[in-house]
Design an enzyme around this catalytic site. Structure first.
Site, PDB file in Angstrom:
ATOM      1  N   ASP A  36     -24.763 -42.191  -2.072  1.00  0.00           N
ATOM      2  CA  ASP A  36     -25.709 -41.075  -2.422  1.00  0.00           C
ATOM      3  C   ASP A  36     -26.922 -41.390  -2.338  1.00  0.00           C
ATOM      4  O   ASP A  36     -27.957 -40.520  -2.790  1.00  0.00           O
ATOM      5  CB  ASP A  36     -25.043 -40.483  -3.951  1.00  0.00           C
ATOM      6  CG  ASP A  36     -23.845 -40.107  -4.021  1.00  0.00           C
ATOM      7  OD1 ASP A  36     -23.186 -39.663  -3.242  1.00  0.00           O
ATOM      8  OD2 ASP A  36     -23.237 -40.075  -5.297  1.00  0.00           O
ATOM      9  N   GLN A  79     -13.437 -40.187  -4.542  1.00  0.00           N
ATOM     10  CA  GLN A  79     -12.706 -38.812  -5.037  1.00  0.00           C
ATOM     11  C   GLN A  79     -11.203 -38.857  -4.767  1.00  0.00           C
ATOM     12  O   GLN A  79     -10.502 -38.575  -5.314  1.00  0.00           O
ATOM     13  CB  GLN A  79     -13.555 -37.725  -4.435  1.00  0.00           C
ATOM     14  CG  GLN A  79     -14.971 -37.688  -5.188  1.00  0.00           C
ATOM     15  CD  GLN A  79     -16.027 -36.538  -4.561  1.00  0.00           C
ATOM     16  OE1 GLN A  79     -15.560 -35.855  -3.609  1.00  0.00           O
ATOM     17  NE2 GLN A  79     -17.069 -36.402  -5.260  1.00  0.00           N
ATOM     18  N   ARG A 125     -30.057 -33.799  -4.318  1.00  0.00           N
ATOM     19  CA  ARG A 125     -30.666 -34.953  -3.999  1.00  0.00           C
ATOM     20  C   ARG A 125     -31.830 -34.844  -2.663  1.00  0.00           C
ATOM     21  O   ARG A 125     -32.873 -35.542  -2.685  1.00  0.00           O
ATOM     22  CB  ARG A 125     -29.799 -35.916  -3.469  1.00  0.00           C
ATOM     23  CG  ARG A 125     -28.650 -36.214  -4.437  1.00  0.00           C
ATOM     24  CD  ARG A 125     -28.007 -37.725  -4.452  1.00  0.00           C
ATOM     25  NE  ARG A 125     -26.683 -37.501  -5.314  1.00  0.00           N
ATOM     26  CZ  ARG A 125     -26.885 -37.849  -6.781  1.00  0.00           C
ATOM     27  NH1 ARG A 125     -28.101 -38.137  -7.430  1.00  0.00           N
ATOM     28  NH2 ARG A 125     -25.695 -37.652  -7.376  1.00  0.00           N
ATOM     29  N   LYS A 179     -23.214 -38.962 -13.638  1.00  0.00           N
ATOM     30  CA  LYS A 179     -22.314 -37.695 -13.301  1.00  0.00           C
ATOM     31  C   LYS A 179     -21.153 -38.062 -13.061  1.00  0.00           C
ATOM     32  O   LYS A 179     -20.135 -37.448 -13.323  1.00  0.00           O
ATOM     33  CB  LYS A 179     -23.051 -37.084 -12.071  1.00  0.00           C
ATOM     34  CG  LYS A 179     -22.570 -35.750 -11.502  1.00  0.00           C
ATOM     35  CD  LYS A 179     -23.683 -35.162 -10.945  1.00  0.00           C
ATOM     36  CE  LYS A 179     -23.636 -35.297  -9.543  1.00  0.00           C
ATOM     37  NZ  LYS A 179     -22.410 -34.861  -8.653  1.00  0.00           N
ATOM     38  N   SER A 180     -20.701 -39.287 -12.162  1.00  0.00           N
ATOM     39  CA  SER A 180     -19.559 -39.505 -11.983  1.00  0.00           C
ATOM     40  C   SER A 180     -18.599 -39.920 -13.207  1.00  0.00           C
ATOM     41  O   SER A 180     -17.402 -39.562 -13.240  1.00  0.00           O
ATOM     42  CB  SER A 180     -19.368 -40.664 -11.035  1.00  0.00           C
ATOM     43  OG  SER A 180     -19.863 -40.346  -9.788  1.00  0.00           O
TER      44      SER A 180
HETATM   45  C1  S3P Z   1     -18.045 -39.670  -6.170  1.00  0.00           C
HETATM   46  C2  S3P Z   1     -17.965 -40.327  -5.028  1.00  0.00           C
HETATM   47  C3  S3P Z   1     -18.623 -39.782  -3.890  1.00  0.00           C
HETATM   48  C4  S3P Z   1     -20.085 -39.678  -3.982  1.00  0.00           C
HETATM   49  C5  S3P Z   1     -20.008 -38.306  -5.290  1.00  0.00           C
HETATM   50  C6  S3P Z   1     -19.459 -38.767  -6.271  1.00  0.00           C
HETATM   51  C7  S3P Z   1     -17.253 -39.765  -7.163  1.00  0.00           C
HETATM   52  O1  S3P Z   1     -18.173 -38.994  -2.894  1.00  0.00           O
HETATM   53  O2  S3P Z   1     -20.831 -39.179  -2.828  1.00  0.00           O
HETATM   54  O3  S3P Z   1     -21.296 -37.973  -5.436  1.00  0.00           O
HETATM   55  O4  S3P Z   1     -17.538 -39.439  -8.381  1.00  0.00           O
HETATM   56  O5  S3P Z   1     -15.916 -40.135  -7.424  1.00  0.00           O
HETATM   57  P1  S3P Z   1     -16.601 -39.448  -2.104  1.00  0.00           P
HETATM   58  O6  S3P Z   1     -15.659 -39.727  -2.588  1.00  0.00           O
HETATM   59  O7  S3P Z   1     -16.620 -38.283  -1.191  1.00  0.00           O
HETATM   60  O8  S3P Z   1     -17.343 -40.636  -0.996  1.00  0.00           O
END
Ligand code: S3P
Length: 442
Positions: A329, A183, A402, A32-33
């Site tokens: 996650d 993020q 999740r 997904k990321s």
């Molecule tokens: C993600 C970063 C994480 C993660 C999220 C996806 C990303 O969040 O929990 O599911 O794709 O960069 P945070 O940046 O808020 O830790």
């Protein structure tokens, strides 16, 4: 075996019963990321990007629609099913179309990354909003550094979506992340692409680095050293091709299931194993899990591997500090593993769990306690006294994918089974989760 029905409430109700060992092999859905980043960086790029194995889920469809709305041509357009591959014709770093509303649905990553691009596009105006859960997820964490770069951003109640972005020319900054968040790091780096002067992000603990990996592949002028990344603006971005590996965060449900359901042996193929994402493997191995990782990649781009899990007795462990972002996650499903382990497991330094799709400290502890676990919530995590098993019960997903999948795995590993209300939430990252689970159950 499991079954499902439409509940009286607004979500799907599914029942997951114990049905013996899990066996077989599986390629989980695409990461997904990395999919979000392929769509966004593909749209920022100056030419076409071929995207292979983009995740077909609610969240990543929101991102594709958003970039299409901004002017990036997606061909062929995803209709009922996502094409196996498609091209994104980028509009260039300062080329997105000004738009009224961008609907991010449930996608927190889209809500936090996209403003980094848009804030630096002079003359554009955008309003970003999403579902009820998105409106509870903090965005001040991205508004603060972007404003420092000269951005004009309004957020609601100082902290939440909807947000309004008036594009302006930005200037580079050096920003030390107050929370370990990939993020926020990504948002600032994307803003740095078109800012005046270099932009540096300092991170006290490492978080997932997919943005850095993809920007480097696209030819961005990016310098990396431990805990520090700098973007120098102006490079021509050409991504050419991105192949998205399988998502270790989706695999995590089957990694834990195969570890705790006696007699199981599961092979997870072509899975992304970027070291900023593999905390779950290190943690479970420390607990005694039998996990083999066989690298499959050629050393370029995102690493992939074949992961083989054989059920084994687990013992408790302590998870804290720099390990938390590497498994952020996966902490809910690791908490389930802790219930099946012998002895104490403590998860600390994980306040960030409260800012996810649900408050994952309160919701995970409530769910597992309801299944018979000896578990307590703490301000920065939780403490579990493993008893080697769980009775079962029922849980509401709270619209959190999740939590829905945690309930399902708890059910098949429990004595009496688990009923999950709101199982449809799984589609946010793993639309075929129930079919894959049924297949491994034989
Ligand atoms: C993600 C970063 C994480 C993660 C999220 C996806 C990303 O969040 O929990 O599911 O794709 O960069 P945070 O940046 O808020 O830790």
């Amino acid at each position: 075996m499991s079954g499902h029905e439409i509940g009286l409430d607004d979500g799907e109700r599914a029942v997951f019963r114990p049905a013996g060992p899990l066996t077989g092999s599986l390629v989980p859905p695409a990461d997904k990321s990395i999919s979000h980043r392929a769509a966004i960086i593909g749209a920022i790029a100056d030419g076409p990007t071929l995207v292979v194995n983009y995740l077909d889920s609610d969240d990543t469809r929101s991102t594709l629609s958003a970039v299409a709305g901004l002017g990036a041509m997606v061909n062929p357009e995803p209709l009922n099913a996502m094409p196996e591959q498609f091209t994104i014709e980028g509009v260039g770093p300062t080329g997105p179309r000004s738009l009224g509303r961008i609907d991010v649905g449930n996608a927190g990553t889209l809500m936090r990354l996209l403003p980094g691009w848009l804030a630096g596009c002079d003359g554009g105006l955008w309003r970003m909003d999403g579902d009820a859960s998105i409106r509870k997820r903090p965005v001040d964490r991205v508004a603060i550094p972007l404003r420092e770069m000269g951005a004009e951003i309004e957020v609601t109640g100082e902290r939440f979506p909807p947000i309004r972005i008036d594009g302006h020319r930005l200037h580079g900054i050096t920003y030390e992340l107050p929370v370990a968040s990939a993020q926020v790091k990504s948002c600032v780096l994307l803003a740095g692409l078109s800012a005046e002067g270099p932009t540096t992000v300092i991170e006290p603990v490492a978080t997932r680095d997919h943005t850095e990996v993809m920007l480097a592949a696209a030819g961005a002028d990016i310098e990396r050293s431990p805990g520090r990344v700098t973007i120098n603006p102006g490079a021509q971005l050409e991504l050419d091709e991105v192949e998205v590996p399988a998502d270790i965060s989706s695999a995590a449900f089957f990694i834990v299931a195969a570890s705790i359901v006696e007699g199981s042996r599961v092979v997870i193929d072509r899975c992304g194993v970027n070291p900023t994402r593999t905390g779950i493997i290190d943690i479970l191995r420390r607990m005694g899990a039998d996990i083999e990782v066989e690298p499959l990649s050629d050393g370029k781009g995102e690493p992939i591997a074949r992961i083989t899990i054989t059920a084994a007795p687990l013992t408790g462990t302590r998870i804290e500090g720099a390990e938390i972002p590497l498994a952020i996650d996966e902490l809910p499903i690791i908490a389930l593993a802790a219930c099946f382990a012998e002895g104490e497991t403590v998860i600390a330094d994980a306040e960030e769990l409260k800012a996810k799709e649900s408050d994952r400290i309160a919701v995970v502890v409530g769910a597992l306690a309801g299944f018979g676990a000896n578990i307590e919530a703490r301000d920065d995590g939780m403490r579990v006294i493993g008893t080697g098993g769980l009775r079962g019960g029922s849980v509401d997903s709270h619209g959190d994918h999740r939590i829905a999948m945690l309930g399902a795995i708890a059910g098949i590993a429990s004595q009496e089974g688990v009923t999950v209300d709101g199982m449809d939430a799984a589609a946010v990252s793993y639309p075929n989760f129930q079919q894959d689970l049924a297949r491994l159950q034989g």
